[in-house]
Scaffold this motif. Structure first.
Motif, PDB file in Angstrom:
ATOM      1  N   LEU A  80       0.834  -1.199   0.000  1.00  0.00           N
ATOM      2  CA  LEU A  80       0.000   0.000   0.000  1.00  0.00           C
ATOM      3  C   LEU A  80       0.868   1.248   0.000  1.00  0.00           C
ATOM      4  O   LEU A  80       1.827   1.349   0.758  1.00  0.00           O
ATOM      5  CB  LEU A  80      -0.910   0.006   1.233  1.00  0.00           C
ATOM      6  CG  LEU A  80      -1.882  -1.155   1.348  1.00  0.00           C
ATOM      7  CD1 LEU A  80      -2.647  -1.070   2.653  1.00  0.00           C
ATOM      8  CD2 LEU A  80      -2.833  -1.179   0.171  1.00  0.00           C
ATOM      9  N   GLU A  81       0.511   2.190  -0.844  1.00  0.00           N
ATOM     10  CA  GLU A  81       1.232   3.455  -0.888  1.00  0.00           C
ATOM     11  C   GLU A  81       0.896   4.270   0.355  1.00  0.00           C
ATOM     12  O   GLU A  81      -0.257   4.352   0.770  1.00  0.00           O
ATOM     13  CB  GLU A  81       0.841   4.236  -2.138  1.00  0.00           C
ATOM     14  CG  GLU A  81       1.595   5.523  -2.297  1.00  0.00           C
ATOM     15  CD  GLU A  81       1.241   6.251  -3.578  1.00  0.00           C
ATOM     16  OE1 GLU A  81       1.636   7.420  -3.689  1.00  0.00           O
ATOM     17  OE2 GLU A  81       0.572   5.673  -4.447  1.00  0.00           O
ATOM     18  N   LYS A  82       1.911   4.856   0.950  1.00  0.00           N
ATOM     19  CA  LYS A  82       1.723   5.695   2.131  1.00  0.00           C
ATOM     20  C   LYS A  82       2.304   7.078   1.841  1.00  0.00           C
ATOM     21  O   LYS A  82       3.271   7.205   1.091  1.00  0.00           O
ATOM     22  CB  LYS A  82       2.420   5.078   3.344  1.00  0.00           C
ATOM     23  CG  LYS A  82       1.840   3.726   3.701  1.00  0.00           C
ATOM     24  CD  LYS A  82       2.587   3.114   4.865  1.00  0.00           C
ATOM     25  CE  LYS A  82       1.998   1.744   5.141  1.00  0.00           C
ATOM     26  NZ  LYS A  82       2.938   0.851   5.754  1.00  0.00           N
ATOM     27  N   ALA A  83       1.714   8.081   2.436  1.00  0.00           N
ATOM     28  CA  ALA A  83       2.131   9.458   2.179  1.00  0.00           C
ATOM     29  C   ALA A  83       3.597   9.690   2.514  1.00  0.00           C
ATOM     30  O   ALA A  83       4.287  10.469   1.859  1.00  0.00           O
ATOM     31  CB  ALA A  83       1.251  10.422   2.976  1.00  0.00           C
ATOM     32  N   HIS A  84       4.121   9.007   3.525  1.00  0.00           N
ATOM     33  CA  HIS A  84       5.498   9.234   3.963  1.00  0.00           C
ATOM     34  C   HIS A  84       6.509   8.286   3.307  1.00  0.00           C
ATOM     35  O   HIS A  84       7.685   8.313   3.614  1.00  0.00           O
ATOM     36  CB  HIS A  84       5.589   9.092   5.485  1.00  0.00           C
ATOM     37  CG  HIS A  84       5.223   7.731   5.978  1.00  0.00           C
ATOM     38  ND1 HIS A  84       3.910   7.362   6.186  1.00  0.00           N
ATOM     39  CD2 HIS A  84       5.975   6.648   6.261  1.00  0.00           C
ATOM     40  CE1 HIS A  84       3.878   6.097   6.603  1.00  0.00           C
ATOM     41  NE2 HIS A  84       5.112   5.642   6.656  1.00  0.00           N
ATOM     42  N   THR A  85       6.074   7.458   2.333  1.00  0.00           N
ATOM     43  CA  THR A  85       6.961   6.496   1.687  1.00  0.00           C
ATOM     44  C   THR A  85       7.394   7.017   0.328  1.00  0.00           C
ATOM     45  O   THR A  85       6.563   7.405  -0.488  1.00  0.00           O
ATOM     46  CB  THR A  85       6.243   5.143   1.510  1.00  0.00           C
ATOM     47  OG1 THR A  85       5.811   4.688   2.780  1.00  0.00           O
ATOM     48  CG2 THR A  85       7.162   4.108   0.889  1.00  0.00           C
ATOM     49  N   ASP A  86       8.687   7.029   0.082  1.00  0.00           N
ATOM     50  CA  ASP A  86       9.210   7.447  -1.204  1.00  0.00           C
ATOM     51  C   ASP A  86       9.189   6.283  -2.183  1.00  0.00           C
ATOM     52  O   ASP A  86       9.379   5.124  -1.800  1.00  0.00           O
ATOM     53  CB  ASP A  86      10.663   7.942  -1.070  1.00  0.00           C
ATOM     54  CG  ASP A  86      10.762   9.208  -0.234  1.00  0.00           C
ATOM     55  OD1 ASP A  86       9.818  10.007  -0.277  1.00  0.00           O
ATOM     56  OD2 ASP A  86      11.787   9.376   0.443  1.00  0.00           O
ATOM     57  N   ASN A 132       4.317   2.838  -8.603  1.00  0.00           N
ATOM     58  CA  ASN A 132       2.992   2.663  -9.204  1.00  0.00           C
ATOM     59  C   ASN A 132       3.104   1.825 -10.468  1.00  0.00           C
ATOM     60  O   ASN A 132       4.045   1.975 -11.244  1.00  0.00           O
ATOM     61  CB  ASN A 132       2.379   4.016  -9.556  1.00  0.00           C
ATOM     62  CG  ASN A 132       2.042   4.806  -8.323  1.00  0.00           C
ATOM     63  OD1 ASN A 132       1.793   4.243  -7.267  1.00  0.00           O
ATOM     64  ND2 ASN A 132       2.026   6.120  -8.454  1.00  0.00           N
TER      65      ASN A 132
END
Length: 72
Positions: free
Chosen positions: A58-64, A71
Motif C-alpha cells: 500500500l502506498e503511504k504518504a510518507h513512503t518514497d 505505481n
C-alpha cells in the motif's frame, strides 16, 4: 491473524514466519488450521472466519518511491 489470536502472535512474528521459507498452500493450512479453529471456537456460529494472504504493497504518504515500490 494477530487479531484472531488476541495478539498472542504479533504481526511481525507472523510476517517473519511466512517469509522464512517457501510455503505451499498445504503447509500454510497445516500450520494455520489449529489457530483458525481456536479462533472459530471463540466466535458465534454465524460469524465467518477466513485467512487472507495478501502480498500487495500500500502506498503511504510518507513512503518514497524506489525500484521495488512504485505505481504500476
Amino acid at each position: 491473524m494477530s487479531r484472531l489470536v488476541d495478539g498472542a502472535l504479533s504481526h511481525d512474528h507472523i510476517t517473519h514466519w511466512l517469509s522464512s521459507t517457501v510455503w505451499d498452500p498445504a503447509a500454510v493450512w497445516r500450520h494455520a488450521k489449529p489457530l483458525i479453529r481456536q479462533a472459530e471456537a471463540r466466535r458465534l456460529a454465524e460469524e465467518f472466519t477466513v485467512l487472507i494472504v495478501d502480498d500487495s504493497i500500500l502506498e503511504k504518504a510518507h513512503t518514497d518511491a524506489n525500484n521495488l515500490v512504485f505505481n504500476h
